[in-house]
Enzyme design. Structure first.
Site, PDB file in Angstrom:
ATOM      1  N   ASP A 121       0.827  -1.049   0.066  1.00 33.76           N
ATOM      2  CA  ASP A 121      -0.035   0.197   0.014  1.00 33.76           C
ATOM      3  C   ASP A 121       0.782   1.099   0.109  1.00 33.76           C
ATOM      4  OD1 ASP A 121       0.076   1.258   2.980  1.00 33.76           O
ATOM      5  OD2 ASP A 121      -0.054  -0.993   3.063  1.00 33.76           O
TER       6      ASP A 121
ATOM      7  N   ASP B 242      -9.602   3.357   6.659  1.00 37.50           N
ATOM      8  CA  ASP B 242      -8.517   3.378   7.556  1.00 37.50           C
ATOM      9  C   ASP B 242      -8.792   3.936   8.616  1.00 37.50           C
ATOM     10  OD1 ASP B 242      -5.992   3.504   8.556  1.00 37.50           O
ATOM     11  OD2 ASP B 242      -5.204   4.558   6.831  1.00 37.50           O
TER      12      ASP B 242
ATOM     13  N   GLU C 199      -7.516   4.343  12.442  1.00 40.73           N
ATOM     14  CA  GLU C 199      -6.526   4.173  13.192  1.00 40.73           C
ATOM     15  C   GLU C 199      -6.322   5.819  13.793  1.00 40.73           C
ATOM     16  OE1 GLU C 199      -2.716   3.991  11.300  1.00 40.73           O
ATOM     17  OE2 GLU C 199      -3.362   4.468   9.332  1.00 40.73           O
TER      18      GLU C 199
END
Length: 255
Positions: free
Chosen positions: A33, A127, A129
């Site tokens: 990624d 995502d 986080e």
């Protein structure tokens, strides 16, 4: 006389488990990624080095589409077998608006999903986080994530979640409402396997692992990932009836 050694059925069961593991490992692939521009020659180099898929950042935590992502998607398809995107959302403004902003920006470059190569991608990975970037109110965070999922589903997108226990727990309080989606988890142990996985957030089995971060490969800054195909996932994590059916058909084909 009573047998004291391994029973035949025990040995067969162990052989089946070993065979399943070997098949799953064979069907697994490595990928990267990226969150910056990566050009065609670099993707070609990455393919030569054993990487088969790319996951491109399409939306940033600043609340805006990633302007380099669209070009990197096209570049990645020049060498990769599969290309996904990931969305790093900004909590906690309108989730539907952020989804629209990302998809509309991609559409300006004729990138759609579903679509045709090279103007397409497979999954949209959310995502989740960096707890410091989220609200201190876990309920607000959960509602925001739920809104993202609903907005993406309404647009016909395939969705997965990128997170880990150390991030998911402080952000959502252990919310299990996204556990029906594939999980891509992070654990930087340099081990491309799921042997380290411990369930969280309702997930008992992962789909992909980010096992090495901030690596420099072919001159690009990448994170390295390990992915198990759907067939391999069924073989390893599938139900016993499925595995029995698979081996019945397998041996029927052989004999």
């Amino acid at each position: 006389n009573r047998r004291t050694g391994p029973q035949p059925h025990t040995m067969r069961s162990a052989s089946v488990v070993l065979l399943l593991s070997l098949v799953a490992y064979t069907l697994a692939t490595s990928g990267v990624d990226v969150s910056s521009a990566v050009y065609e020659n670099v993707w070609s180099c990455l393919k030569t080095n054993g990487f088969h898929y790319g996951i491109i950042r399409a939306f940033q935590s600043t609340g805006h589409p990633d302007t380099t992502g669209v070009h990197t998607i096209y570049n990645a398809w020049s060498a990769m077998d599969d290309v996904d995107i990931y969305m790093f959302p900004r909590c906690c403004s309108s989730p539907a608006s952020q989804v629209d902003d990302m998809l509309n920006y991609l559409a300006q470059y004729n990138i759609h999903s579903p679509g045709t190569k090279p103007g397409t991608y497979g999954m949209v990975w959310l995502d989740i986080e960096a707890p410091s970037l989220w609200s201190g109110d876990k309920n607000e965070n959960v509602n925001f994530i739920s809104g993202l999922i609903s907005a993406l589903q309404a647009k016909g997108q395939k969705i997965g979640v990128y997170s880990s226990a150390s991030q998911w727990e402080p952000i959502t309080g252990g919310w299990t409402g996204a556990s029906h989606l594939p999980l891509w988890y992070a654990h930087y142990d340099d081990n491309p396997s799921f042997s380290d996985f411990r369930g969280f957030g309702g997930w008992s089995h992962p789909a992909m692992k980010q096992f090495r971060g901030d690596a420099s490969v072919c001159g690009a800054d990448v994170d390295e990932n390990w992915h198990v195909s759907f067939v391999a996932w069924l073989l390893v994590w599938g139900t016993a009836p499925f595995n029995l059916l698979f081996f019945f058909l397998f041996f029927l084909f052989l004999f």
